[in-house]
Design a protein around this motif. Structure first.
Motif, mmCIF file in Angstrom:
data_model
loop_
_atom_site.group_PDB
_atom_site.id
_atom_site.type_symbol
_atom_site.label_atom_id
_atom_site.label_comp_id
_atom_site.label_asym_id
_atom_site.label_seq_id
_atom_site.Cartn_x
_atom_site.Cartn_y
_atom_site.Cartn_z
ATOM 1 N N LYS A 1 47.546 -15.871 -27.071
ATOM 2 C CA LYS A 1 47.629 -16.634 -28.232
ATOM 3 C C LYS A 1 48.572 -17.868 -28.013
ATOM 4 O O LYS A 1 49.108 -18.323 -28.788
ATOM 5 C CB LYS A 1 48.304 -15.809 -29.385
ATOM 6 C CG LYS A 1 47.679 -14.357 -29.495
ATOM 7 C CD LYS A 1 46.200 -14.410 -30.330
ATOM 8 C CE LYS A 1 45.720 -13.181 -30.272
ATOM 9 N NZ LYS A 1 46.362 -12.283 -31.228
ATOM 10 N N ASP A 2 48.343 -18.454 -26.747
ATOM 11 C CA ASP A 2 49.046 -19.553 -26.255
ATOM 12 C C ASP A 2 47.861 -20.780 -26.536
ATOM 13 O O ASP A 2 47.490 -21.098 -25.455
ATOM 14 C CB ASP A 2 49.704 -19.594 -24.807
ATOM 15 C CG ASP A 2 50.292 -20.701 -24.563
ATOM 16 O OD1 ASP A 2 50.334 -21.658 -25.286
ATOM 17 O OD2 ASP A 2 50.801 -20.584 -23.237
ATOM 18 N N TYR A 3 47.694 -21.184 -27.726
ATOM 19 C CA TYR A 3 46.737 -22.017 -27.828
ATOM 20 C C TYR A 3 46.819 -23.549 -27.391
ATOM 21 O O TYR A 3 45.904 -24.079 -26.749
ATOM 22 C CB TYR A 3 46.320 -22.113 -29.191
ATOM 23 C CG TYR A 3 46.083 -21.021 -29.868
ATOM 24 C CD1 TYR A 3 44.962 -19.912 -29.444
ATOM 25 C CD2 TYR A 3 46.732 -20.490 -31.054
ATOM 26 C CE1 TYR A 3 44.787 -18.633 -29.975
ATOM 27 C CE2 TYR A 3 46.541 -19.210 -31.721
ATOM 28 C CZ TYR A 3 45.656 -18.326 -31.078
ATOM 29 O OH TYR A 3 45.427 -17.088 -31.610
ATOM 30 N N PRO A 4 47.956 -24.249 -27.292
ATOM 31 C CA PRO A 4 48.134 -25.344 -26.879
ATOM 32 C C PRO A 4 47.983 -25.301 -25.180
ATOM 33 O O PRO A 4 47.427 -26.176 -24.600
ATOM 34 C CB PRO A 4 49.673 -26.034 -26.946
ATOM 35 C CG PRO A 4 49.975 -25.078 -28.363
ATOM 36 C CD PRO A 4 49.338 -23.511 -28.090
ATOM 37 N N GLY A 5 48.641 -24.245 -24.651
ATOM 38 C CA GLY A 5 48.440 -24.009 -23.114
ATOM 39 C C GLY A 5 47.044 -23.661 -22.917
ATOM 40 O O GLY A 5 46.514 -24.281 -21.666
ATOM 41 N N ALA A 6 46.020 -23.084 -23.666
ATOM 42 C CA ALA A 6 44.647 -22.948 -23.471
ATOM 43 C C ALA A 6 43.873 -24.092 -23.648
ATOM 44 O O ALA A 6 42.967 -24.399 -22.521
ATOM 45 C CB ALA A 6 44.349 -21.731 -24.455
ATOM 46 N N LEU A 7 44.453 -24.962 -24.400
ATOM 47 C CA LEU A 7 43.594 -26.317 -24.530
ATOM 48 C C LEU A 7 43.950 -27.150 -23.115
ATOM 49 O O LEU A 7 43.135 -27.924 -22.934
ATOM 50 C CB LEU A 7 44.336 -26.898 -25.966
ATOM 51 C CG LEU A 7 43.695 -28.425 -26.193
ATOM 52 C CD1 LEU A 7 42.013 -28.256 -26.326
ATOM 53 C CD2 LEU A 7 44.406 -29.060 -27.074
ATOM 54 N N GLN A 8 45.232 -27.390 -22.958
ATOM 55 C CA GLN A 8 45.525 -27.900 -21.467
ATOM 56 C C GLN A 8 44.521 -27.668 -20.548
ATOM 57 O O GLN A 8 44.153 -28.534 -19.873
ATOM 58 C CB GLN A 8 46.809 -27.889 -21.371
ATOM 59 C CG GLN A 8 47.395 -28.501 -20.152
ATOM 60 C CD GLN A 8 48.817 -28.404 -19.882
ATOM 61 O OE1 GLN A 8 49.631 -28.113 -20.637
ATOM 62 N NE2 GLN A 8 49.050 -28.831 -18.418
ATOM 63 N N LYS A 9 44.512 -26.237 -20.122
ATOM 64 C CA LYS A 9 43.616 -25.722 -19.018
ATOM 65 C C LYS A 9 42.170 -25.598 -19.363
ATOM 66 O O LYS A 9 41.811 -26.422 -18.127
ATOM 67 C CB LYS A 9 43.979 -24.368 -18.874
ATOM 68 C CG LYS A 9 45.517 -24.010 -18.372
ATOM 69 C CD LYS A 9 45.906 -24.490 -17.132
ATOM 70 C CE LYS A 9 47.252 -24.617 -16.871
ATOM 71 N NZ LYS A 9 47.726 -25.473 -15.722
ATOM 72 N N ALA A 10 41.682 -25.865 -20.620
ATOM 73 C CA ALA A 10 40.379 -26.192 -20.623
ATOM 74 C C ALA A 10 40.119 -27.766 -20.179
ATOM 75 O O ALA A 10 39.161 -28.000 -19.690
ATOM 76 C CB ALA A 10 39.879 -25.767 -21.883
ATOM 77 N N GLN A 11 40.944 -28.630 -20.718
ATOM 78 C CA GLN A 11 40.915 -29.833 -20.492
ATOM 79 C C GLN A 11 41.156 -30.330 -18.964
ATOM 80 O O GLN A 11 40.150 -31.260 -18.538
ATOM 81 C CB GLN A 11 41.916 -30.841 -21.268
ATOM 82 C CG GLN A 11 41.519 -30.858 -22.651
ATOM 83 C CD GLN A 11 42.779 -31.388 -23.596
ATOM 84 O OE1 GLN A 11 43.910 -31.420 -23.326
ATOM 85 N NE2 GLN A 11 42.235 -32.254 -24.730
ATOM 86 N N GLU A 12 42.048 -29.555 -18.126
ATOM 87 C CA GLU A 12 41.918 -29.654 -16.818
ATOM 88 C C GLU A 12 40.589 -29.576 -16.203
ATOM 89 O O GLU A 12 40.167 -30.354 -15.256
ATOM 90 C CB GLU A 12 43.029 -28.982 -16.424
ATOM 91 C CG GLU A 12 44.598 -29.333 -16.688
ATOM 92 C CD GLU A 12 45.474 -28.665 -16.174
ATOM 93 O OE1 GLU A 12 45.395 -28.093 -14.987
ATOM 94 O OE2 GLU A 12 46.823 -28.605 -16.823
#
Length: 405
Positions: A117-128
């Motif tokens: 449920k770490d949505y900001p972190g998940a977004l960052q890794k997907a963008q990387e």
């Protein structure tokens, strides 16, 4: 022997995992440390749901090839399957450190963070990952999931449509879009994408599950349950418990201040456990809906149907005859609905077994209580009391395990 490896790869692509497994074992009987064959063998076990066997292969390979990022990636996948998020993060971070230009690894990292449920972190890794490969479907889908959970729904839908532009025949993307429309409240559009997903891949389980939910979402009451389920699913385990405890405290206050509100809240709480199997009973009346249900869902809905019918008939018979044994039957059948309706809910096999053993134990205690009620004319005997306490404790245990998963 290279011929056997090529044949195994082809069998894997065709989804013939058992045949691929046999071929790989044949090759490994003469080349036990062939790293490429071990990699395919681990994938085979993973696809067949044999996580423990896959882990043994991965750990064996890493013992003599500790820097092979492919096995660290598989180790992360297997840890994620077992809800071991910290172990999964450790493995995928090591894989990325070895091979930092593999977009799928960042997709796996994003997926683990979504489960946490770490949505900001998940977004960052997907963008990387997308910075490495802008058309990577895994990262595009996971980016949309993170955006949706962060409340950026328009951007999430736009992201999924972009993924479909890159690959309009990707079953997973259609299923993902279907779930997003379902969560957004449009079950008709959700159905369209679930149908398209299943047309492209009839074995897409995520789409099958979504199809069932979308068909049941035609009913207003079930849509409210779905909204609650989606809301709770976005919360971390700690927040879920705060909400559950808050509802319990509010219910206790309502029982003393305004009893009708207490009854309403109690019915709402019970509905969160019972509405899925009960709605499956109605879905089985649909000429198409019954084919969408899994054997497990059919089994649970059948048991719930029999218990509900037994409880109602026993209550009616007690009202006419005043026989205490009939009241005990109504009570035990009614409360047993709660564990029966959720005993297959956990993801892990271990937790499923815990739920089933607990439920069977409650059923045995309840049956003894019913017999004693007919013999002693005491519907509130010790066995019925133990069953009621057991069901209450079951709900606490179930909430804890499910929130952890």
């Amino acid at each position: 022997m290279a011929v056997l490896i090529q044949r195994a790869q082809l069998l894997l692509q065709q989804g013939r995992y058992q045949d691929a497994l046999t071929t790989l074992k044949q090759h490994l009987s003469t080349s036990a440390n062939d790293i490429d064959a071990l990699f395919l063998l681990a994938i085979c076990y993973l696809e067949m749901g044999k996580t423990e066997e896959g882990e043994q292969v991965v750990n064996n390979a890493l013992s003599f090839a500790p820097d092979d990022d492919r096995f660290l990636y598989l180790k992360a996948r297997m840890a994620l399957n077992k809800n071991q998020y910290n172990e999964a993060l450790q493995a995928i971070s090591e894989a990325v450190a070895i091979h930092p230009y593999q977009a799928d690894y960042f997709g796996m990292w994003s997926q683990i963070l979504l489960f946490k449920k770490d949505y900001p972190g998940a977004l960052q890794k997907a963008q990387e990952g997308l910075a490495i490969d802008p058309e990577n479907l895994v990262c595009l889908n996971l980016r949309s999931n993170a955006l949706f959970n962060l409340g950026k729904k328009e951007e999430a839908f736009s992201n999924l449509h972009e993924a479909l532009e890159h690959n309009p025949e990707n079953a997973y993307t259609h299923a993902n879009l279907g779930w997003k429309w379902l969560e957004a409240g449009d079950h008709r559009k959700a159905l369209e994408h679930f149908r398209e997903s299943l047309k492209l891949d009839p074995n897409q389980q995520w789409a099958k599950s979504g199809m069932v939910q979308a068909m049941k979402a035609r009913y207003w009451l079930y849509r409210q349950f779905l909204n609650y389920a989606f809301f709770m699913g976005r919360q971390k385990a700690g927040m879920q418990w705060l909400i559950i405890v808050g509802i319990f405290i509010f219910t206790q206050i309502a029982s003393k201040v305004f009893f009708p509100l207490y009854v309403l809240l109690a019915l709402v709480a019970l509905s969160t456990w019972l509405i899925a199997p009960v709605s499956n009973l109605f879905l089985r009346l649909n000429p198409y809906g019954r084919y969408a249900l899994t054997p497990q869902q059919i089994k649970v809905s059948t048991m719930v149907g029999y218990l509900l019918l037994t409880a109602l008939l026993s209550a009616a018979a007690y009202w006419i005859t005043a026989i205490p044994g009939l009241l005990a039957t109504a009570i035990c059948s009614g409360v047993l609905l709660l564990p029966v309706s959720s005993m297959y809910t956990p993801e892990s096999k271990k937790n499923k077994n815990i739920f089933r053993i607990y439920t069977v134990s409650l059923a045995v205690v309840g049956l003894i209580g019913i017999v004693f009620a007919f013999i002693t004319n005491d519907y509130a005997n010790i066995f019925v009391a133990v069953m009621l306490i057991g069901v209450f404790l079951y709900q606490l245990l179930a909430n804890y395990i499910i929130s952890r998963e």
